[in-house]
Design a protein around this motif. Structure first.
Motif, PDB file in Angstrom:
ATOM      1  N   TYR A 151      74.740  31.773   7.636  1.00  0.00           N
ATOM      2  CA  TYR A 151      75.008  30.679   8.577  1.00  0.00           C
ATOM      3  C   TYR A 151      76.359  30.032   8.292  1.00  0.00           C
ATOM      4  O   TYR A 151      77.150  29.752   9.199  1.00  0.00           O
ATOM      5  CB  TYR A 151      73.886  29.642   8.476  1.00  0.00           C
ATOM      6  N   VAL A 152      76.629  29.795   7.006  1.00  0.00           N
ATOM      7  CA  VAL A 152      77.897  29.180   6.611  1.00  0.00           C
ATOM      8  C   VAL A 152      79.067  30.113   6.947  1.00  0.00           C
ATOM      9  O   VAL A 152      80.095  29.681   7.484  1.00  0.00           O
ATOM     10  CB  VAL A 152      77.868  28.836   5.101  1.00  0.00           C
ATOM     11  N   LEU A 153      78.904  31.396   6.646  1.00  0.00           N
ATOM     12  CA  LEU A 153      79.942  32.387   6.963  1.00  0.00           C
ATOM     13  C   LEU A 153      80.184  32.450   8.472  1.00  0.00           C
ATOM     14  O   LEU A 153      81.329  32.498   8.936  1.00  0.00           O
ATOM     15  CB  LEU A 153      79.514  33.753   6.429  1.00  0.00           C
ATOM     16  N   GLN A 154      79.098  32.424   9.227  1.00  0.00           N
ATOM     17  CA  GLN A 154      79.204  32.462  10.687  1.00  0.00           C
ATOM     18  C   GLN A 154      79.997  31.271  11.215  1.00  0.00           C
ATOM     19  O   GLN A 154      80.833  31.404  12.117  1.00  0.00           O
ATOM     20  CB  GLN A 154      77.791  32.455  11.277  1.00  0.00           C
ATOM     21  N   ARG A 195      68.975  35.028  11.668  1.00  0.00           N
ATOM     22  CA  ARG A 195      70.359  34.690  11.347  1.00  0.00           C
ATOM     23  C   ARG A 195      71.275  35.904  11.538  1.00  0.00           C
ATOM     24  O   ARG A 195      72.392  35.755  12.041  1.00  0.00           O
ATOM     25  CB  ARG A 195      70.433  34.176   9.896  1.00  0.00           C
ATOM     26  N   ILE A 196      70.811  37.088  11.173  1.00  0.00           N
ATOM     27  CA  ILE A 196      71.621  38.287  11.399  1.00  0.00           C
ATOM     28  C   ILE A 196      71.862  38.468  12.894  1.00  0.00           C
ATOM     29  O   ILE A 196      72.980  38.792  13.333  1.00  0.00           O
ATOM     30  CB  ILE A 196      70.935  39.534  10.802  1.00  0.00           C
ATOM     31  N   GLY A 197      70.824  38.231  13.703  1.00  0.00           N
ATOM     32  CA  GLY A 197      70.983  38.332  15.151  1.00  0.00           C
ATOM     33  C   GLY A 197      72.033  37.382  15.675  1.00  0.00           C
ATOM     34  O   GLY A 197      72.873  37.748  16.512  1.00  0.00           O
ATOM     35  N   SER A 198      72.034  36.157  15.158  1.00  0.00           N
ATOM     36  CA  SER A 198      73.032  35.175  15.581  1.00  0.00           C
ATOM     37  C   SER A 198      74.430  35.574  15.119  1.00  0.00           C
ATOM     38  O   SER A 198      75.410  35.440  15.866  1.00  0.00           O
ATOM     39  CB  SER A 198      72.656  33.797  15.016  1.00  0.00           C
ATOM     40  N   VAL A 199      74.544  36.083  13.899  1.00  0.00           N
ATOM     41  CA  VAL A 199      75.848  36.509  13.371  1.00  0.00           C
ATOM     42  C   VAL A 199      76.394  37.690  14.188  1.00  0.00           C
ATOM     43  O   VAL A 199      77.589  37.737  14.508  1.00  0.00           O
ATOM     44  CB  VAL A 199      75.727  36.886  11.876  1.00  0.00           C
ATOM     45  N   ILE A 256      67.177  43.678  16.154  1.00  0.00           N
ATOM     46  CA  ILE A 256      67.929  43.912  17.392  1.00  0.00           C
ATOM     47  C   ILE A 256      67.445  42.970  18.491  1.00  0.00           C
ATOM     48  O   ILE A 256      68.239  42.460  19.291  1.00  0.00           O
ATOM     49  CB  ILE A 256      67.794  45.385  17.826  1.00  0.00           C
ATOM     50  N   LEU A 257      66.145  42.723  18.538  1.00  0.00           N
ATOM     51  CA  LEU A 257      65.611  41.779  19.528  1.00  0.00           C
ATOM     52  C   LEU A 257      66.183  40.381  19.307  1.00  0.00           C
ATOM     53  O   LEU A 257      66.545  39.683  20.265  1.00  0.00           O
ATOM     54  CB  LEU A 257      64.079  41.745  19.441  1.00  0.00           C
ATOM     55  N   LYS A 258      66.272  39.969  18.043  1.00  0.00           N
ATOM     56  CA  LYS A 258      66.870  38.647  17.745  1.00  0.00           C
ATOM     57  C   LYS A 258      68.323  38.606  18.203  1.00  0.00           C
ATOM     58  O   LYS A 258      68.788  37.587  18.738  1.00  0.00           O
ATOM     59  CB  LYS A 258      66.794  38.366  16.240  1.00  0.00           C
ATOM     60  N   TRP A 259      69.036  39.696  18.005  1.00  0.00           N
ATOM     61  CA  TRP A 259      70.450  39.748  18.425  1.00  0.00           C
ATOM     62  C   TRP A 259      70.575  39.644  19.940  1.00  0.00           C
ATOM     63  O   TRP A 259      71.382  38.862  20.461  1.00  0.00           O
ATOM     64  CB  TRP A 259      71.072  41.052  17.907  1.00  0.00           C
ATOM     65  N   SER A 262      72.390  36.735  22.022  1.00  0.00           N
ATOM     66  CA  SER A 262      73.553  37.076  22.854  1.00  0.00           C
ATOM     67  C   SER A 262      73.391  36.592  24.283  1.00  0.00           C
ATOM     68  O   SER A 262      74.369  36.242  24.944  1.00  0.00           O
ATOM     69  CB  SER A 262      73.765  38.597  22.866  1.00  0.00           C
ATOM     70  N   ALA A 263      72.151  36.576  24.772  1.00  0.00           N
ATOM     71  CA  ALA A 263      71.924  36.212  26.175  1.00  0.00           C
ATOM     72  C   ALA A 263      72.446  34.820  26.485  1.00  0.00           C
ATOM     73  O   ALA A 263      72.933  34.559  27.590  1.00  0.00           O
ATOM     74  CB  ALA A 263      70.432  36.303  26.495  1.00  0.00           C
ATOM     75  N   GLY A 264      72.358  33.922  25.512  1.00  0.00           N
ATOM     76  CA  GLY A 264      72.786  32.548  25.768  1.00  0.00           C
ATOM     77  C   GLY A 264      74.203  32.231  25.343  1.00  0.00           C
ATOM     78  O   GLY A 264      74.759  31.222  25.771  1.00  0.00           O
TER      79      GLY A 264
END
Length: 737
Positions: free
Chosen positions: A360-363, A398-402, A471-474, A478-480
């Motif tokens: 999260y911090v890296l992102q 978090r990986i999905g968000s990154v 992948i579902l989290k990503w 991404s959709a938003g």
């Protein structure tokens, strides 16, 4: 022109003596206003300094004083001293006002920094292009973060052209591009007390006093509102101003406090050290290379310690700290920070929560740099890709968000050069290859992976399910947030999601099913490019032949939303409209009752929005299906449990009834010319076997409900015989009276 205006309005031009007199009066009034300003400040200070003044009035007086800060005039020295001393006031409300006021005073005392004009095309060695093209071009590549050419020596640092504004160069360059001149041409750093102004000396004396700083840090480390405290931008501005105006003069006094706070895992001390570190990083903008290098020698161990002590209450503050530090800063200036954050963020030390927090911090830092750090994004993606089968939900999210931010700049727009950052289609192609074991099976996919890291080898199916969850989290993230919608490769994942997503909403379903349903919902709302339409329809046709009725049902719900969100793109493609009509009518004849009913609902909606047209061939098709003969009921044997009507015949006949029903329900507020005959056709099936009978009853009931208000007008479309049939079928004799 002036002469014509003067003669027209009867005005005479001012003489030089009158102009001089006016300027003199303006100066006198300015002096008078300045004196009045100082008098007002001094009177307020006299009032606030009274020992017997009630605390409420003292707070009001301090508030009035804080409102007297101006851009065009530095606050009197007496007021500056008052506000600096108020930083350690007993009352919290006064301390808050003092923090804002001192931050403003430091802004007033900021020394102007020299700038110089540069030509980006000379630096890049590229001729200026004739047209504007956004994206990564040869003339802006020198702004990219490249580990091979980072300014790690004094000579490289001083010769490097740092560009702080992130947006400069991506689309085009400023007409007159100015950057800060070298450190030798900037205001002197490392000044002693005698070289400071009187106002600066007041601040210098207080922040050089260890006791004053110790008390200030104690106050800043106190909890304000339990559970509601967060990173305070006013405190950040205070420390940023201190380190900008006085460079590293106060660092020796603050260093022991920073080390103590970084070790303390409690919420308030962690927030305090995050605010100071952010102020330090942003305040060191104009420091020399030696000072910056020494600063990072101090900060790197502190950040490692603090991030290892991160908690649920403080991870947001650290994310804000790093994002604030990297905002509008050349990434090459912060290479120490980025290299530190990329040191194995998923090391596992401290558990899954600490891993998620490090990401999260890296992102937060990388997101601020956008297009200027393609190398870092490639490195991060290469690091994360083998770890996508993470079993812990918080790390997956978090990986999905990154991943969303890694691919953020990969956009396909007119006049846009391909990005040097990672590409979505390449990544998705690699993912599709790994998900083949799941995509090749036709049965329903169940989640059997528990929240614990398995030991030993796992089969491809288990690895695939873990990967799919990430992948579902990503895709959901991404959709938003992403600037562009799903690429063609991502649409190839649809058959897999159709197999997993449940039909009904139920919170008791596991994460895999819920996420698949949500992902399908979000993807169906995305914009489709015209060239993607054939491939999407091909996927839907393929899934409509699936052995799982859940998948066939979900195709229809996806189709509804996709068409409504991309209505004009589909209407511009006649072949696509015909394919959708064929698909819906085909699913009207599905062997599963729920699929047939959803197909009827979909058809009704498409007719209602005029995507499809109720024409003679469609009506004839449904009427032919309705005429499908059913064998007469025979007397049941005692051993027979059910009637022996062939299922295929019943399904065909029900499909025709559902088609007529969809046509009728597509016009809830009027009665087209074709509707009376369809109602008569439908009424003939009122005594058919279930589920036909129930469909007819529901349709007639809904027709009555939606046409009730304007029935006097609507009934003009029916003949007397048709009205008589409707009256007998639907309601009591008094209903239409």
């Amino acid at each position: 022109m002036q002469k014509s205006m003067n003669s027209h309005n009867g005005w005479t031009p001012l003489s030089p003596e009158e102009i001089q007199l006016g300027m003199q009066r303006q100066k006198e009034r300015n002096v008078e206003a300045s004196q009045n300003y100082e008098n007002l400040v001094n009177k307020l200070l006299d009032s606030v300094d009274q020992r017997n003044l009630p605390w409420k009035f003292e707070h009001i007086g301090v508030g009035f004083l804080s409102l007297l800060l101006r851009d065009d005039r530095v606050l009197p020295v007496r007021a500056i001293k008052f506000f600096v001393e108020c930083l350690n006031h007993d009352a919290l409300v006064v301390r808050k006002m003092a923090i804002s006021a001192v931050a403003g005073i430091l802004k007033q005392l900021k020394r102007p920094h020299r700038k110089m004009s540069i030509c980006p095309f000379q630096i890049s060695g590229i001729h200026q292009p004739s047209n504007i093209q956004a994206g990564d071009r040869p003339d802006n590549q020198w702004l990219h973060y490249e580990s091979a050419s980072l300014p790690k020596t004094k000579q490289a640092w001083e010769s490097c052209c740092f560009v702080e504004k992130t947006h400069w160069g991506y689309y085009t360059w400023p007409q007159n591009m100015e950057i800060y001149a070298s450190a030798a041409q900037q205001p002197k750093l490392g000044r002693n007390r005698n070289e400071l102004s009187e106002a600066e000396q007041v601040i210098y004396d207080h922040f050089s006093d260890p006791k004053f700083v110790e008390q200030l840090i104690k106050f800043l480390s106190l909890e304000d509102r339990k559970g509601k405290d967060k990173f305070n931008p006013r405190r950040f501005c205070l420390f940023k101003g201190l380190f900008r105006n006085f460079d590293d003069a106060f660092l020796p006094v603050l260093k022991p406090h920073l080390e103590r706070l970084a070790v303390d895992s409690h919420e308030s001390p962690q927030r305090c050290v995050a605010e100071i570190i952010a102020g330090l990083i942003r305040g060191s903008k104009h420091w020399t290379f030696e000072k910056v290098e020494n600063l990072w020698k101090l900060l790197c161990p502190l950040l490692r310690t603090a991030l290892s002590n991160i908690t649920v209450e403080t991870y947001n503050d650290w994310g804000t700290c790093i994002a604030t530090s990297c905002e509008s800063r050349d990434p090459r200036k912060l290479h120490w920070l980025f290299e530190l954050l990329l040191e194995s963020p998923l090391s596992g030390e401290g558990g899954s929560f600490v891993d998620a927090c490090r990401l999260y911090v890296l992102q937060g830092g990388l997101a601020q740099q956008e297009w200027r750090v393609p190398e870092l994004l490639h490195r991060l993606l290469k690091y994360l890709e083998p770890k996508l089968t993470q079993v812990y939900k918080n790390v997956r999210e978090r990986i999905g968000s990154v991943l969303t931010y890694i691919f953020m700049i990969d956009v396909s727009l007119p006049n846009t050069a391909p990005t040097k950052s990672p590409h979505v289609h390449e990544f998705t192609s690699r993912i599709l290859e790994k998900l083949k074991p799941l995509m090749e099976v036709d049965e329903e996919i169940q989640n059997h992976v528990m929240e614990e890291n398995g030991v030993g080898d796992e089969d491809e199916r288990t690895q695939g399910i873990k990967l799919l969850k990430t992948i579902l989290k990503w895709l959901m993230a991404s959709a938003g947030r992403a600037f562009s919608t799903a690429v063609t490769e991502q649409l190839q994942l649809l058959p897999l999601f159709f197999k997993i997503a449940p039909v009904e909403n139920d919170n008791s379903y596991d994460e895999l099913k819920r996420d698949s349903k949500m992902c399908l919902s979000l993807m169906s709302q995305g914009l489709l490019y015209p060239q993607q339409v054939p491939s999407v329809l091909q996927v839907l046709k393929q899934t409509s032949r699936s052995s799982s009725w859940h998948a066939r049902y979900t195709v229809l719900t996806y189709l509804q939303t996709m068409v409504f969100y991309n209505l004009f793109i589909f209407l511009n493609n006649e072949e696509a409209v015909n394919d959708i009509q064929w698909l819906v009518i085909k699913l009207l004849e599905d062997e599963q009752l729920e699929v047939r009913e959803m197909a009827a609902t979909t058809l009704s909606g498409l007719l209602q929005c005029h995507f499809l047209v109720m024409d003679d061939p469609m009506q004839t098709h449904f009427e032919q299906l309705c005429k499908r003969r059913l064998p007469k009921k025979r007397k049941r044997d005692l051993s027979t449990v059910v009637d022996t009507i062939p299922p295929a015949d019943l399904v065909k006949r029900h499909a025709g009834v559902l088609g007529l029903s969809a046509c009728i329900l597509s016009s809830p507020y009027d009665v087209p010319t074709w509707m009376p005959q369809l109602l008569m056709d439908l009424s003939a099936h009122l005594n058919d076997p279930q589920p036909i009978e129930m469909t007819v009853k529901k349709t007639l009931s809904n027709f009555r409900r939606t046409h009730h208000d304007n029935w006097q007008e609507h009934k003009q479309q029916f003949t007397d015989d048709q009205l008589l049939v409707l009256t007998d079928l639907l309601v009591s004799p008094c209903y239409y009276a």
